[in-house]
Write a protein that holds these residues in place. Structure first.
Motif, PDB file in Angstrom:
ATOM      1  N   LYS A 138       0.949  -1.120   0.031  1.00 23.80           N
ATOM      2  CA  LYS A 138       0.005   0.105  -0.121  1.00 23.80           C
ATOM      3  C   LYS A 138       0.895   1.277   0.039  1.00 23.80           C
ATOM      4  CE  LYS A 138      -4.278   2.094   2.370  1.00 23.80           C
ATOM      5  NZ  LYS A 138      -4.944   1.965   3.494  1.00 23.80           N
ATOM      6  N   ALA A 139       1.122   1.952  -1.094  1.00 23.60           N
ATOM      7  CA  ALA A 139       1.653   3.188  -1.274  1.00 23.60           C
ATOM      8  C   ALA A 139       1.112   4.294  -1.795  1.00 23.60           C
ATOM      9  CB  ALA A 139       2.898   2.636  -2.266  1.00 23.60           C
ATOM     10  N   LEU A 140       1.907   5.468  -1.524  1.00 22.95           N
ATOM     11  CA  LEU A 140       1.188   6.676  -2.266  1.00 22.95           C
ATOM     12  C   LEU A 140       2.437   7.632  -2.524  1.00 22.95           C
ATOM     13  CD1 LEU A 140      -0.767   9.063   0.475  1.00 22.95           C
ATOM     14  CD2 LEU A 140       1.349   7.635   0.843  1.00 22.95           C
ATOM     15  N   HIS A 141       1.765   8.523  -3.515  1.00 21.18           N
ATOM     16  CA  HIS A 141       2.500   9.674  -3.849  1.00 21.18           C
ATOM     17  C   HIS A 141       1.951  10.722  -2.822  1.00 21.18           C
ATOM     18  CE1 HIS A 141       3.434  13.216  -6.025  1.00 21.18           C
ATOM     19  NE2 HIS A 141       3.095  12.990  -7.060  1.00 21.18           N
ATOM     20  N   THR A 142       2.795  11.369  -2.211  1.00 22.78           N
ATOM     21  CA  THR A 142       2.181  12.260  -1.052  1.00 22.78           C
ATOM     22  C   THR A 142       1.644  13.723  -1.526  1.00 22.78           C
ATOM     23  OG1 THR A 142       4.334  13.301  -1.004  1.00 22.78           O
ATOM     24  CG2 THR A 142       3.927  11.534   0.590  1.00 22.78           C
ATOM     25  N   TRP A 143       1.369  13.893  -2.925  1.00 28.67           N
ATOM     26  CA  TRP A 143       0.717  15.053  -3.571  1.00 28.67           C
ATOM     27  C   TRP A 143      -0.896  14.621  -3.056  1.00 28.67           C
ATOM     28  CZ3 TRP A 143       0.384  19.696  -5.121  1.00 28.67           C
ATOM     29  CH2 TRP A 143      -0.777  20.151  -5.891  1.00 28.67           C
ATOM     30  N   SER A 144      -1.059  13.244  -2.858  1.00 24.71           N
ATOM     31  CA  SER A 144      -2.311  12.803  -2.548  1.00 24.71           C
ATOM     32  C   SER A 144      -3.014  13.538  -1.298  1.00 24.71           C
ATOM     33  CB  SER A 144      -2.427  11.318  -2.128  1.00 24.71           C
ATOM     34  OG  SER A 144      -2.113  10.724  -3.510  1.00 24.71           O
ATOM     35  N   VAL A 145      -2.048  14.056  -0.352  1.00 26.86           N
ATOM     36  CA  VAL A 145      -2.385  14.776   0.898  1.00 26.86           C
ATOM     37  C   VAL A 145      -1.945  16.152   0.902  1.00 26.86           C
ATOM     38  CG1 VAL A 145      -2.457  12.379   2.243  1.00 26.86           C
ATOM     39  CG2 VAL A 145      -0.396  13.547   1.972  1.00 26.86           C
ATOM     40  N   PHE A 146      -2.119  16.895  -0.303  1.00 25.44           N
ATOM     41  CA  PHE A 146      -1.815  18.233  -0.371  1.00 25.44           C
ATOM     42  C   PHE A 146      -2.512  19.014   0.761  1.00 25.44           C
ATOM     43  CE2 PHE A 146      -1.627  22.196  -2.831  1.00 25.44           C
ATOM     44  CZ  PHE A 146      -0.442  22.632  -2.466  1.00 25.44           C
ATOM     45  N   ARG A 147      -3.976  18.742   0.641  1.00 25.34           N
ATOM     46  CA  ARG A 147      -4.776  19.545   1.565  1.00 25.34           C
ATOM     47  C   ARG A 147      -4.516  19.163   2.910  1.00 25.34           C
ATOM     48  NH1 ARG A 147      -9.794  18.688  -2.598  1.00 25.34           N
ATOM     49  NH2 ARG A 147      -8.501  17.023  -3.005  1.00 25.34           N
ATOM     50  N   THR A 148      -4.426  18.108   3.353  1.00 27.13           N
ATOM     51  CA  THR A 148      -4.013  17.412   4.625  1.00 27.13           C
ATOM     52  C   THR A 148      -2.731  18.255   5.155  1.00 27.13           C
ATOM     53  OG1 THR A 148      -5.091  15.391   4.448  1.00 27.13           O
ATOM     54  CG2 THR A 148      -3.276  15.568   5.985  1.00 27.13           C
ATOM     55  N   MET A 149      -1.664  18.463   4.256  1.00 31.52           N
ATOM     56  CA  MET A 149      -0.463  19.100   4.594  1.00 31.52           C
ATOM     57  C   MET A 149      -0.795  20.608   4.540  1.00 31.52           C
ATOM     58  SD  MET A 149       1.567  16.629   4.979  1.00 31.52           S
ATOM     59  CE  MET A 149       3.239  17.683   5.067  1.00 31.52           C
ATOM     60  N   GLY A 150      -1.970  21.023   4.515  1.00 33.23           N
ATOM     61  CA  GLY A 150      -2.113  22.567   4.519  1.00 33.23           C
ATOM     62  C   GLY A 150      -1.856  23.426   3.220  1.00 33.23           C
ATOM     63  N   ARG A 151      -1.658  22.662   2.093  1.00 38.36           N
ATOM     64  CA  ARG A 151      -1.401  23.174   0.904  1.00 38.36           C
ATOM     65  C   ARG A 151       0.174  23.790   1.067  1.00 38.36           C
ATOM     66  NH1 ARG A 151      -6.762  23.668   0.830  1.00 38.36           N
ATOM     67  NH2 ARG A 151      -7.795  22.828  -1.300  1.00 38.36           N
ATOM     68  N   PHE A 152       0.980  23.364   1.858  1.00 37.21           N
ATOM     69  CA  PHE A 152       2.359  23.756   1.895  1.00 37.21           C
ATOM     70  C   PHE A 152       3.221  23.732   0.790  1.00 37.21           C
ATOM     71  CE2 PHE A 152       6.698  23.545   3.364  1.00 37.21           C
ATOM     72  CZ  PHE A 152       6.752  24.777   4.465  1.00 37.21           C
ATOM     73  N   VAL A 153       3.707  24.800   0.440  1.00 36.75           N
ATOM     74  CA  VAL A 153       4.900  24.740  -0.505  1.00 36.75           C
ATOM     75  C   VAL A 153       5.848  25.741  -0.427  1.00 36.75           C
ATOM     76  CG1 VAL A 153       5.335  25.211  -2.981  1.00 36.75           C
ATOM     77  CG2 VAL A 153       3.131  24.710  -2.404  1.00 36.75           C
ATOM     78  N   ALA A 154       7.225  25.121   0.402  1.00 37.47           N
ATOM     79  CA  ALA A 154       8.225  25.768   0.779  1.00 37.47           C
ATOM     80  C   ALA A 154       8.795  26.850  -0.102  1.00 37.47           C
ATOM     81  CB  ALA A 154       9.227  25.104   1.336  1.00 37.47           C
ATOM     82  N   PRO A 155       9.122  27.953   0.424  1.00 38.54           N
ATOM     83  CA  PRO A 155       9.611  29.038  -0.376  1.00 38.54           C
ATOM     84  C   PRO A 155      11.123  28.627  -1.165  1.00 38.54           C
ATOM     85  CG  PRO A 155       9.401  29.853   2.045  1.00 38.54           C
ATOM     86  CD  PRO A 155       9.164  28.295   1.929  1.00 38.54           C
ATOM     87  N   GLY A 156      11.187  29.156  -2.235  1.00 39.01           N
ATOM     88  CA  GLY A 156      12.602  28.483  -3.067  1.00 39.01           C
ATOM     89  C   GLY A 156      12.044  27.199  -3.772  1.00 39.01           C
ATOM     90  N   SER A 157      11.051  26.453  -3.512  1.00 37.41           N
ATOM     91  CA  SER A 157      10.835  25.101  -4.091  1.00 37.41           C
ATOM     92  C   SER A 157      10.189  25.101  -5.637  1.00 37.41           C
ATOM     93  CB  SER A 157      10.144  24.215  -3.095  1.00 37.41           C
ATOM     94  OG  SER A 157       8.724  24.761  -2.971  1.00 37.41           O
ATOM     95  N   ALA A 158       9.557  26.232  -5.831  1.00 41.61           N
ATOM     96  CA  ALA A 158       8.739  26.150  -6.902  1.00 41.61           C
ATOM     97  C   ALA A 158       9.118  27.335  -7.829  1.00 41.61           C
ATOM     98  CB  ALA A 158       7.197  26.158  -6.749  1.00 41.61           C
ATOM     99  N   PRO A 159      10.349  27.386  -8.745  1.00 36.52           N
ATOM    100  CA  PRO A 159      10.827  28.206  -9.416  1.00 36.52           C
ATOM    101  C   PRO A 159       9.889  28.784 -10.576  1.00 36.52           C
ATOM    102  CG  PRO A 159      12.303  26.813  -9.508  1.00 36.52           C
ATOM    103  CD  PRO A 159      11.503  26.292  -8.628  1.00 36.52           C
ATOM    104  N   SER A 160       9.073  27.752 -11.122  1.00 37.96           N
ATOM    105  CA  SER A 160       8.387  28.163 -12.472  1.00 37.96           C
ATOM    106  C   SER A 160       7.083  28.772 -12.014  1.00 37.96           C
ATOM    107  CB  SER A 160       8.022  26.561 -12.846  1.00 37.96           C
ATOM    108  OG  SER A 160       7.176  25.816 -12.213  1.00 37.96           O
ATOM    109  N   GLY A 161       6.818  28.724 -11.039  1.00 38.67           N
ATOM    110  CA  GLY A 161       5.239  29.367 -10.447  1.00 38.67           C
ATOM    111  C   GLY A 161       4.345  28.367 -10.584  1.00 38.67           C
ATOM    112  N   VAL A 162       4.543  27.329 -11.201  1.00 40.44           N
ATOM    113  CA  VAL A 162       3.165  26.304 -11.244  1.00 40.44           C
ATOM    114  C   VAL A 162       2.627  25.985 -10.003  1.00 40.44           C
ATOM    115  CG1 VAL A 162       2.841  23.678 -11.703  1.00 40.44           C
ATOM    116  CG2 VAL A 162       4.335  25.025 -13.048  1.00 40.44           C
TER     117      VAL A 162
END
Length: 274
Positions: free
Chosen positions: A9-33
């Protein structure tokens, strides 16, 4: 002889994006996606492995943007949290970066190399990086192969893999052309939800047999309703082509109850995996 899919039983942790509070760390998304977000309120990353174990997950693919810090002491804490929970970190996912960018491709390659360093410190056996976000041509395919192979050569202590994803790897033909030039030095992660044409199952089948990891997405037939037919067919394709890696679930639907929908995915998958 019938092939059996890995029942882990495995998962990609994008699956819990809302559970993680939609957290996106500073400097981790240079493309702006992804929009940087540190407002809080979600599950702390150090608590995630325990929650995964509580929900029956034994394996995870971890998104890079969930890491609020990358100093060695903190990475050791994250690694220990996964070890303590008994959850295997199958793959570290770098979800940004474009080695084919016409102006910043070399800079992006160096940026990705820094994240591969992070993956190595976390003890992940694999790290997934994008093959490129420019349209396919003889030139872009060759450049992607050179830069991916350079990353792999620079980081021989971890398996570098890429995914059928973004603007370069738009179909099985382009993917096969790239992997001919990679000559086994870089592996493939197959995502069943990234190709959406009428022939998508045939496209997936054409390359999935060479894949080492997977991301199996659940589409919705209506808001909040999983498309069980699509999920079952995608899993059946992987089984029938002899895919031997784990089945990592990706829930990206509209229901805030991510754990509940992941359990529903698992129940559907068990009809194929046994």
């Amino acid at each position: 002889m019938a092939h059996t899919l890995d029942p882990t039983k495995a998962l990609h942790t994008w699956s819990v994006f809302r559970t993680m509070g939609r957290f996106v760390a500073p400097g981790s998304a240079p493309s702006g996606v992804l929009t940087e977000n540190t407002s809080g309120g979600g599950l702390d990353l150090l608590e995630l492995p325990g929650q995964l174990a509580e929900h029956g997950f034994a394996s995870a693919q971890l998104c890079h943007f969930y890491l609020p810090r990358t100093e060695s002491a903190y990475l050791a804490e994250v690694r220990d949290a996964f070890d303590t929970a008994g959850v295997d970190l199958e793959c570290f996912l770098v979800d940004d970066g474009d080695v084919l960018h016409p102006d910043n491709g070399e800079q992006q390659q160096r940026w990705l190399s820094g994240w591969i360093d992070v993956a190595e410190q976390l003890g992940a056996p694999r790290v997934r990086v994008p093959a490129g976000d420019q349209a396919p041509s003889d030139e872009t395919i060759a450049l992607s192969a050179r830069r991916l192979r350079a990353l792999a050569a620079e980081h021989q202590g971890i398996r570098v893999i890429t995914e059928n994803w973004k603007s370069l790897l738009i179909d099985a033909d382009v993917t096969q052309r790239l992997f001919e030039q990679l000559e086994g030095e870089v592996g493939l992660l197959i995502d069943t939800g990234n190709w959406t044409g009428e022939d998508k199952y045939d496209q997936i089948a054409a390359v999935a047999g060479r894949a080492e990891c997977s991301q199996v997405k659940a589409r919705e037939s209506a808001p909040g309703v999983l498309d069980a037919v699509d999920l079952t067919r995608a899993l059946t394709v992987l089984r029938d082509v002899g895919y031997a890696g784990r089945i990592s679930y990706v829930y990206a639907g509209t229901d805030d109850d991510e754990w509940g929908r992941l359990d529903e995915m698992h129940a559907i998958a068990r009809t194929v995996t046994g």
